[in-house]
Design a protein around this motif. Structure first.
Motif, PDB file in Angstrom:
ATOM      1  N   LEU A   1       0.820  -1.208   0.000  1.00  0.00           N
ATOM      2  CA  LEU A   1       0.000   0.000   0.000  1.00  0.00           C
ATOM      3  C   LEU A   1       0.854   1.258   0.000  1.00  0.00           C
ATOM      4  O   LEU A   1       0.408   2.314  -0.438  1.00  0.00           O
ATOM      5  N   ALA A   2       2.094   1.145   0.504  1.00  0.00           N
ATOM      6  CA  ALA A   2       2.963   2.322   0.545  1.00  0.00           C
ATOM      7  C   ALA A   2       3.703   2.534  -0.770  1.00  0.00           C
ATOM      8  O   ALA A   2       4.247   3.598  -1.006  1.00  0.00           O
ATOM      9  N   SER A   3       3.719   1.513  -1.611  1.00  0.00           N
ATOM     10  CA  SER A   3       4.481   1.651  -2.852  1.00  0.00           C
ATOM     11  C   SER A   3       3.697   2.492  -3.851  1.00  0.00           C
ATOM     12  O   SER A   3       2.476   2.538  -3.799  1.00  0.00           O
ATOM     13  N   PRO A   4       4.393   3.155  -4.765  1.00  0.00           N
ATOM     14  CA  PRO A   4       3.699   4.014  -5.736  1.00  0.00           C
ATOM     15  C   PRO A   4       2.747   3.198  -6.592  1.00  0.00           C
ATOM     16  O   PRO A   4       3.030   2.040  -6.887  1.00  0.00           O
TER      17      PRO A   4
ATOM     18  N   SER B   1     -11.178  11.755  11.341  1.00  0.00           N
ATOM     19  CA  SER B   1     -11.054  12.561  10.134  1.00  0.00           C
ATOM     20  C   SER B   1     -10.480  11.719   9.005  1.00  0.00           C
ATOM     21  O   SER B   1     -10.778  11.934   7.853  1.00  0.00           O
ATOM     22  N   GLU B   2      -9.628  10.738   9.353  1.00  0.00           N
ATOM     23  CA  GLU B   2      -9.094   9.831   8.340  1.00  0.00           C
ATOM     24  C   GLU B   2      -9.425   8.414   8.778  1.00  0.00           C
ATOM     25  O   GLU B   2      -8.642   7.776   9.471  1.00  0.00           O
ATOM     26  N   PRO B   3     -10.604   7.922   8.385  1.00  0.00           N
ATOM     27  CA  PRO B   3     -11.064   6.650   8.933  1.00  0.00           C
ATOM     28  C   PRO B   3     -10.175   5.469   8.572  1.00  0.00           C
ATOM     29  O   PRO B   3     -10.174   4.475   9.249  1.00  0.00           O
ATOM     30  N   CYS B   4      -9.409   5.593   7.510  1.00  0.00           N
ATOM     31  CA  CYS B   4      -8.700   4.414   7.030  1.00  0.00           C
ATOM     32  C   CYS B   4      -7.259   4.341   7.476  1.00  0.00           C
ATOM     33  O   CYS B   4      -6.535   3.469   7.058  1.00  0.00           O
ATOM     34  N   GLN B   5      -6.818   5.284   8.270  1.00  0.00           N
ATOM     35  CA  GLN B   5      -5.409   5.242   8.658  1.00  0.00           C
ATOM     36  C   GLN B   5      -5.216   4.364   9.879  1.00  0.00           C
ATOM     37  O   GLN B   5      -6.035   4.325  10.726  1.00  0.00           O
TER      38      GLN B   5
ATOM     39  N   ARG C   1      -5.856  -2.883  -5.314  1.00  0.00           N
ATOM     40  CA  ARG C   1      -4.408  -3.128  -5.415  1.00  0.00           C
ATOM     41  C   ARG C   1      -4.028  -4.376  -4.631  1.00  0.00           C
ATOM     42  O   ARG C   1      -3.145  -5.125  -5.042  1.00  0.00           O
ATOM     43  N   LEU C   2      -4.665  -4.558  -3.465  1.00  0.00           N
ATOM     44  CA  LEU C   2      -4.351  -5.729  -2.653  1.00  0.00           C
ATOM     45  C   LEU C   2      -4.824  -7.006  -3.333  1.00  0.00           C
ATOM     46  O   LEU C   2      -4.189  -8.046  -3.205  1.00  0.00           O
ATOM     47  N   ILE C   3      -5.964  -6.929  -4.015  1.00  0.00           N
ATOM     48  CA  ILE C   3      -6.512  -8.127  -4.641  1.00  0.00           C
ATOM     49  C   ILE C   3      -5.752  -8.454  -5.916  1.00  0.00           C
ATOM     50  O   ILE C   3      -5.425  -9.603  -6.175  1.00  0.00           O
TER      51      ILE C   3
ATOM     52  N   ALA D   1      -8.601  -1.503   8.685  1.00  0.00           N
ATOM     53  CA  ALA D   1      -9.463  -0.839   7.706  1.00  0.00           C
ATOM     54  C   ALA D   1      -8.598  -0.349   6.554  1.00  0.00           C
ATOM     55  O   ALA D   1      -7.589   0.307   6.771  1.00  0.00           O
ATOM     56  N   VAL D   2      -8.984  -0.704   5.340  1.00  0.00           N
ATOM     57  CA  VAL D   2      -8.218  -0.330   4.150  1.00  0.00           C
ATOM     58  C   VAL D   2      -9.082   0.588   3.295  1.00  0.00           C
ATOM     59  O   VAL D   2     -10.257   0.301   3.081  1.00  0.00           O
ATOM     60  N   PRO D   3      -8.527   1.717   2.818  1.00  0.00           N
ATOM     61  CA  PRO D   3      -9.312   2.591   1.941  1.00  0.00           C
ATOM     62  C   PRO D   3      -9.794   1.802   0.729  1.00  0.00           C
ATOM     63  O   PRO D   3      -9.059   1.005   0.162  1.00  0.00           O
ATOM     64  N   LYS D   4     -11.040   2.046   0.373  1.00  0.00           N
ATOM     65  CA  LYS D   4     -11.633   1.262  -0.712  1.00  0.00           C
ATOM     66  C   LYS D   4     -10.818   1.373  -1.998  1.00  0.00           C
ATOM     67  O   LYS D   4     -10.710   0.413  -2.759  1.00  0.00           O
ATOM     68  N   SER D   5     -10.204   2.529  -2.222  1.00  0.00           N
ATOM     69  CA  SER D   5      -9.430   2.704  -3.456  1.00  0.00           C
ATOM     70  C   SER D   5      -8.189   1.810  -3.477  1.00  0.00           C
ATOM     71  O   SER D   5      -7.609   1.565  -4.528  1.00  0.00           O
ATOM     72  N   GLN D   6      -7.751   1.351  -2.282  1.00  0.00           N
ATOM     73  CA  GLN D   6      -6.542   0.524  -2.217  1.00  0.00           C
ATOM     74  C   GLN D   6      -6.856  -0.966  -2.274  1.00  0.00           C
ATOM     75  O   GLN D   6      -5.964  -1.783  -2.481  1.00  0.00           O
TER      76      GLN D   6
END
Length: 109
Positions: A29-32, A105-109, A71-73, A63-68
């Protein structure tokens, strides 16, 4: 700004398996965007080859942001399969959106 919906990621296995899986997930998740991790080269030397005994299993949730999540899948589930094969942990991503935690404020962090 609008908070992004999250999806629940659940990782189950021995402590070593779960730690290995979470560390790979964090790196991924941290990689570009667009850079694929060569996960196969990271096969861990920890003694994580044995399937988790139910008694020794731990479950971590994140919790993982939906946009990420995509990438995991990975394409056709290829990335999550590599994560499972390399870490030997059981990785599950819930499909339903999680509401943002109250006051976060940042639910996914």
């Amino acid at each position: 700004g609008a908070s992004e919906p999250c999806q629940q990621l659940r990782v189950t296995g021995t402590e070593a398996q779960v730690a290995a899986a979470l560390s790979m997930i964090d790196q991924l998740l941290a990689s570009p965007l667009g850079s694929e991790l060569p996960l196969s080269s990271q096969r861990s030397d920890l003694a994580i080859g044995a399937p988790a005994e139910a008694s020794a299993a731990v479950t971590e949730q994140r919790a993982v942001p939906k946009s990420q999540v995509s990438r995991l899948i990975g394409p056709g589930g290829a990335t999550i399969r590599r994560l499972r094969d390399t870490s030997r942990a059981f990785i599950k991503i819930d499909n339903e959106d999680l509401p943002a935690p109250p006051g976060a404020s940042e639910p996914c962090q």
